[in-house]
Design an enzyme around this catalytic site. Structure first.
Site, mmCIF file in Angstrom:
data_model
loop_
_atom_site.group_PDB
_atom_site.id
_atom_site.type_symbol
_atom_site.label_atom_id
_atom_site.label_comp_id
_atom_site.label_asym_id
_atom_site.label_seq_id
_atom_site.Cartn_x
_atom_site.Cartn_y
_atom_site.Cartn_z
ATOM 1 N N LYS A 158 32.065 -36.787 7.221
ATOM 2 C CA LYS A 158 31.290 -37.521 8.230
ATOM 3 C C LYS A 158 30.502 -36.539 9.083
ATOM 4 O O LYS A 158 30.682 -35.316 9.000
ATOM 5 C CB LYS A 158 32.210 -38.350 9.126
ATOM 6 C CG LYS A 158 33.186 -37.510 9.949
ATOM 7 C CD LYS A 158 34.041 -38.396 10.845
ATOM 8 C CE LYS A 158 35.011 -37.534 11.672
ATOM 9 N NZ LYS A 158 35.832 -38.374 12.586
ATOM 10 N N GLY A 159 29.617 -37.074 9.902
ATOM 11 C CA GLY A 159 28.909 -36.297 10.911
ATOM 12 C C GLY A 159 28.119 -35.128 10.371
ATOM 13 O O GLY A 159 27.478 -35.199 9.318
ATOM 14 N N ASP A 164 43.108 -29.819 4.467
ATOM 15 C CA ASP A 164 43.487 -29.893 5.879
ATOM 16 C C ASP A 164 43.552 -28.458 6.367
ATOM 17 O O ASP A 164 44.451 -27.699 5.978
ATOM 18 C CB ASP A 164 44.846 -30.582 6.029
ATOM 19 C CG ASP A 164 45.302 -30.689 7.477
ATOM 20 O OD1 ASP A 164 44.696 -30.040 8.359
ATOM 21 O OD2 ASP A 164 46.283 -31.407 7.731
ATOM 22 N N VAL A 165 42.612 -28.053 7.204
ATOM 23 C CA VAL A 165 42.520 -26.644 7.592
ATOM 24 C C VAL A 165 43.720 -26.193 8.401
ATOM 25 O O VAL A 165 43.956 -24.979 8.531
ATOM 26 C CB VAL A 165 41.208 -26.360 8.371
ATOM 27 C CG1 VAL A 165 39.988 -26.745 7.542
ATOM 28 C CG2 VAL A 165 41.196 -27.047 9.727
ATOM 29 N N TYR A 202 37.978 -26.625 24.163
ATOM 30 C CA TYR A 202 36.846 -26.558 23.237
ATOM 31 C C TYR A 202 36.029 -25.278 23.436
ATOM 32 O O TYR A 202 35.758 -24.545 22.481
ATOM 33 C CB TYR A 202 35.961 -27.791 23.415
ATOM 34 C CG TYR A 202 34.847 -27.883 22.390
ATOM 35 C CD1 TYR A 202 35.118 -28.326 21.101
ATOM 36 C CD2 TYR A 202 33.540 -27.519 22.708
ATOM 37 C CE1 TYR A 202 34.104 -28.402 20.145
ATOM 38 C CE2 TYR A 202 32.527 -27.599 21.765
ATOM 39 C CZ TYR A 202 32.818 -28.039 20.490
ATOM 40 O OH TYR A 202 31.819 -28.109 19.537
ATOM 41 N N LYS A 230 35.677 -22.106 20.742
ATOM 42 C CA LYS A 230 34.411 -21.710 20.122
ATOM 43 C C LYS A 230 34.054 -20.257 20.466
ATOM 44 O O LYS A 230 33.428 -19.559 19.653
ATOM 45 C CB LYS A 230 33.289 -22.652 20.546
ATOM 46 C CG LYS A 230 33.452 -24.073 19.994
ATOM 47 C CD LYS A 230 33.507 -24.107 18.478
ATOM 48 C CE LYS A 230 33.515 -25.515 17.932
ATOM 49 N NZ LYS A 230 33.590 -25.569 16.452
ATOM 50 N N THR A 285 27.957 -37.147 17.633
ATOM 51 C CA THR A 285 29.119 -37.160 16.750
ATOM 52 C C THR A 285 30.304 -37.783 17.471
ATOM 53 O O THR A 285 30.255 -38.063 18.675
ATOM 54 C CB THR A 285 29.496 -35.728 16.314
ATOM 55 O OG1 THR A 285 29.881 -34.974 17.476
ATOM 56 C CG2 THR A 285 28.338 -35.032 15.610
ATOM 57 N N ASP A 286 31.394 -37.937 16.736
ATOM 58 C CA ASP A 286 32.610 -38.500 17.328
ATOM 59 C C ASP A 286 33.116 -37.652 18.487
ATOM 60 O O ASP A 286 33.673 -38.173 19.457
ATOM 61 C CB ASP A 286 33.714 -38.604 16.268
ATOM 62 C CG ASP A 286 33.432 -39.688 15.234
ATOM 63 O OD1 ASP A 286 32.494 -40.487 15.454
ATOM 64 O OD2 ASP A 286 34.145 -39.740 14.217
ATOM 65 N N ASN A 323 31.683 -36.107 20.844
ATOM 66 C CA ASN A 323 31.054 -36.331 22.157
ATOM 67 C C ASN A 323 30.757 -37.804 22.403
ATOM 68 O O ASN A 323 29.941 -38.136 23.265
ATOM 69 C CB ASN A 323 29.781 -35.493 22.302
ATOM 70 C CG ASN A 323 28.739 -35.789 21.233
ATOM 71 O OD1 ASN A 323 28.551 -36.937 20.829
ATOM 72 N ND2 ASN A 323 28.030 -34.760 20.768
#
Length: 254
Positions: A16-17, A63-64, A172, A176, A207-208, A210
């Site tokens: 997605k996204g 799945d990371v 977040y 990053k 995106t989901d 935000n």
């Protein structure tokens, strides 16, 4: 796999996204794209939809945050393709937005498991396959919010946030920033091998993560990651770019 076989790419969080849009862009350029996704039903659905568009898209369960899942994905790609030319670490999460002083340690740890430790696990597992490529590329999908320079100055060169209003999101933003540090660290190890490693901020994409408040579409946000995933041998490494509409993107400070 023969030398004239299609180039291959793995995109994490591809169902997605931005991840799906990156996979689509790479597929449109003729790459065989492995769609890394945790959920098999969603991953298979994305595979069907991209294949219906004529793209060589192949779901791989990934799945990371699960090293055994990452290892199985690497073995699957090795058996299926023999090598990997591009890795786009797109999978990412963020917790509820709140003041850093009110952010639970567990929330930060959960975000780091995906945004930082998951990237390390995927890169390390895929490196043997990337080293079989004549022109391997690693792209880490980061965020302007991970820039320590711009955060300290409280200024957003993209113009999304007004001066003095740089968001202070503990889990977040710092994840990053750590991801950007990973970019430089891996780039320095791998530059002698011709493997280029860069970070990219796709811009404020709806995106989901935000609540779909972003002003860019996933397709617009996918442009720079796809560009860096397929750049020429004289392309950048250990660099950080943001989407500003210019052909090569806007260089961002770490």
């Amino acid at each position: 796999m023969t030398t004239n076989s299609p180039r291959t790419a793995l995109v994490t969080g591809a169902n997605k996204g931005i991840g799906r849009a990156i996979a689509s862009r790479l597929g449109e350029q003729g790459l065989c794209v492995y769609l890394g996704a945790r959920d098999e039903s969603r991953g298979r659905q994305t595979e069907r939809e991209l294949r219906a568009d004529g793209l060589d898209a192949r779901f791989v369960q990934l799945d990371v945050t699960d090293e055994s899942s990452v290892a199985r994905a690497a073995k699957h790609i090795e058996a299926d393709a023999g090598r990997l030319d591009s890795l786009v670490n797109n999978a990412g999460i963020g917790g509820p937005v709140g003041p850093p002083s009110r952010t639970a340690v567990g929330e930060v740890r959960r975000t780091y498991e995906t945004n930082v430790f998951g990237v390390i696990a995927v890169i390390n597992a895929m490196l043997p396959l990337l080293r079989r490529s004549a022109a391997a590329r690693i792209v880490n999908v980061s965020s302007l919010l991970g820039s320590l320079t711009h955060a300290a100055a409280q200024e957003d060169p993209s113009g999304v946030f007004p001066a003095g209003a740089f968001p202070a999101v503990l889990d977040y933003n710092t994840s990053k920033a750590a991801l950007n540090a990973l970019t430089v660290t891996y780039a320095n190890e791998l530059r002698a091998e011709g493997i280029l490693v860069n970070s990219v901020s796709p811009g404020f994409v709806a995106t989901d993560i935000n609540g779909h408040r972003g002003h860019l579409t996933p397709e617009q946000g996918a442009r720079l990651p796809a560009l860096l995933a397929t750049c020429c041998d004289d392309g950048p490494t250990a660099s950080f770019f943001g989407e500003d509409g210019s052909p090569a993107g806007q260089p961002l400070a770490w």
